[in-house]
Each structure stands twice: as structure tokens, then as C-alpha cells.
Design an enzyme around this catalytic site. Structure first.
Site, short mmCIF file in Angstrom:
data_model
loop_
_atom_site.label_atom_id
_atom_site.label_comp_id
_atom_site.label_asym_id
_atom_site.label_seq_id
_atom_site.Cartn_x
_atom_site.Cartn_y
_atom_site.Cartn_z
N CYS A 92 -2.96 0.35 9.88
CA CYS A 92 -4.04 -0.57 9.32
C CYS A 92 -5.11 -1.04 10.46
CB CYS A 92 -3.65 -2.03 8.74
SG CYS A 92 -1.73 -2.05 8.31
N HIS A 118 0.91 -1.24 0.12
CA HIS A 118 0.00 -0.04 0.01
C HIS A 118 0.79 1.37 -0.08
CE1 HIS A 118 -3.12 -2.34 1.95
NE2 HIS A 118 -3.69 -2.26 1.02
C1 CIR Z 1 -4.19 -7.76 3.21
O1 CIR Z 1 -3.33 -8.18 2.52
O2 CIR Z 1 -5.05 -7.18 3.10
C2 CIR Z 1 -3.91 -7.94 4.96
N1 CIR Z 1 -3.34 -9.11 4.99
C3 CIR Z 1 -3.04 -6.68 5.30
C4 CIR Z 1 -3.78 -5.54 5.23
C5 CIR Z 1 -2.92 -4.35 5.80
N2 CIR Z 1 -3.41 -2.90 5.54
C6 CIR Z 1 -2.69 -1.94 5.46
O3 CIR Z 1 -1.57 -1.88 5.37
N3 CIR Z 1 -3.59 -0.84 5.47
#
Ligand code: CIR
Length: 255
Positions: free
Chosen positions: A245, A158
Site C-alpha cells: 500500500c 483488501h
Molecule cells: C484504510 O483503511 O484505508 C487504511 N487505514 C489502510 C489502507 C491499506 N491499503 C492497502 O492495503 N492497500
């Protein structure tokens, strides 16, 4: 106010993009998440823990399903189809606090790709966020006086894996993953080269929550006069999650 969600047992089946799967100790992840919630309180937030979503492996990563601005909240359409069931419960959680807008197919966009700096929303072009997502987000927020600018991200999940705000005029950045020359009027603090994942930090007031995994970058933050609150986030890092997150910050709200 900070919205959070518990770590579900199903996190062991989380999405992974740039890292390989290693066993997650769910009890340890839950203890670290509780420590993170304490850090949010230390920084002055009221923490509102939403109900656990047992069937949604990535539901602890609440940041990805909504963009909360002062004027409105935009519900996203996450790039990973397995994450789209997280959106309706977030709509219910946010409805008391904000006017809601929502992205629709074929848009995809993860909140982790949206970095808000004053009235500008920088949006990362990643495997999770497509051009239609960026166009629809623009239409949702421009009436409220926000400008949307898209930015390429290479090698990171991201945009906020690569750059986050750590002060009113400071950004913490990994320049290998994003072209930081586009950010005007701010000071850039670069992560220590041995800590590529250190660019993800949560700014609350004048304090920053950051993972204990990045002591060399902490020194750089402290040298810039930034107060750092550290948390052990190693288990959630195995699910490719950072500190931003795990919360959605809702300014100016009483729980
Ligand atoms: C994903 O791949 O969607 C989750 N395992 C990790 C999301 C992390 N979110 C973020 O960095 N905003």
C-alpha cells in the site's frame, strides 16, 4: 519509479476495519517508512516522494487511489469517503507519466483490491470495492487489452491482504481469505498458518519486499528461490497497511 507519500501526523485517526485501534508512534512510523523507501531503492526503483497531505490520515497508502498499468492509469474512488481527497493530487502526480481514466460515483474501488497478473486484473469484492467499481474499471481498461475478473474476499480488508505476486509465475496466498483455485498457470506459496497477514509482499524485478514480522513465510519464499528484502512495517500495520500500500509502481518511467 515508485511514488510514495510521507506519513502524516493525522495517521493516528486512520480508517480501521478488521483491527482495533492501538497507539501509533508517528516518528517510528516515519522512520520505518524511510526504511521502506530505502528497500525500494535497493530493488532498483527511483523513489519520488510526493508532498505530504496533512489532512488525509491514510494518504501514505498511495496504492489505493490509482491503478497504474503500462498503458494508462485509472484513478479510483476509494470506498472510505475520508480517502477521496487523496485522488486529485494523485491525478496531478500521474499526469506526466500516463493517460488517465477515472472512476465516478456510485463506483467505489480501492487499489489494494486490484492484483495485476499479466493482462488480467483480479479485483476483490470487499467492503471498499463495489460491483459498479468493477464494471467501470472494466470499461476503462478493456480497450487496452486487459481482462477484469472479480473474486470474493472474506475476512481481509483488501484482495492484496490475501494474495500478491512474488514472482513471474508465483503467488503468495492466505487460502483462508481467498479461493486460490481460480488462479490458473501459477504456483501458489501459502503463508505460514501462524502468519495470516504475510500474503502482502511487493514484487520488484526478481526481489520481494516483505515485513520482518513474517520469518516463517520468508523461509517458504526463500525455499522457492525468491530473494526477500525485509523491512520493519509494524507501525503502519497498526493503521491496517501492508507493504504494497505504501507505493505506486510506475514501470518504464524516469523521474
Ligand atoms: C484504510 O483503511 O484505508 C487504511 N487505514 C489502510 C489502507 C491499506 N491499503 C492497502 O492495503 N492497500
Amino acid at each position: 519509479m515508485a511514488l510514495t507519500r510521507p506519513v502524516p501526523q493525522s495517521i493516528v485517526d486512520c480508517q480501521l476495519t478488521h483491527i482495533s485501534r492501538t497507539p501509533i508512534d508517528v516518528e517510528r512510523a516515519r522512520a520505518q517508512h524511510a526504511e521502506y523507501e530505502d528497500a525500494l531503492r535497493t530493488c532498483g526503483c527511483t523513489v519520488v516522494q510526493l508532498p505530504e497531505l496533512r489532512a488525509s490520515p491514510d494518504s501514505v497508502f498511495v496504492e489505493d487511489v490509482a491503478i497504474v498499468l503500462d498503458d494508462l492509469a485509472v484513478l479510483t474512488r476509494p470506498g472510505a469517503p475520508s480517502r477521496r481527497d487523496e485522488v486529485p493530487p494523485m491525478a496531478e502526480a500521474l499526469r506526466p507519466y500516463r493517460r488517465l481514466a477515472a472512476l465516478e460515483a456510485p463506483a467505489t474501488l480501492d487499489g489494494g483490491d486490484v492484483l495485476v497478473v499479466d493482462r488480467t486484473l483480479w479485483v476483490g469484492r470487499t467492503s471498499r470495492t463495489n460491483a459498479e467499481g468493477i464494471s467501470q474499471l472494466t470499461r476503462c481498461v478493456e480497450g487496452a487489452g486487459y481482462v477484469v475478473r472479480s473474486i470474493g474476499v472474506a475476512g481481509a480488508l483488501h484482495l492484496k491482504t490475501a494474495v500478491t505476486r512474488v514472482g513471474p509465475r508465483h503467488l503468495l496466498v492466505n487460502r483462508d481469505w481467498v479461493d486460490a483455485s481460480v488462479f490458473g498457470g501459477v504456483s501458489l506459496i501459502e503463508v505460514d498458518p501462524t502468519e495470516p497477514f504475510a500474503a502482502n509482499a511487493v514484487l520488484i524485478g526478481d526481489r520481494v519486499i516483505h515485513s520482518t514480522a513474517f520469518p516463517r513465510t520468508h523461509q517458504r519464499l526463500r525455499a522457492a528461490g525468491i530473494e526477500v528484502v525485509t523491512v520493519d512495517a509494524s507501525e503502519l500495520a497498526k493503521a491496517e497497511g501492508g507493504v504494497t500500500c505504501c507505493s505506486l509502481l510506475v514501470r518504464g518511467s524516469e523521474a
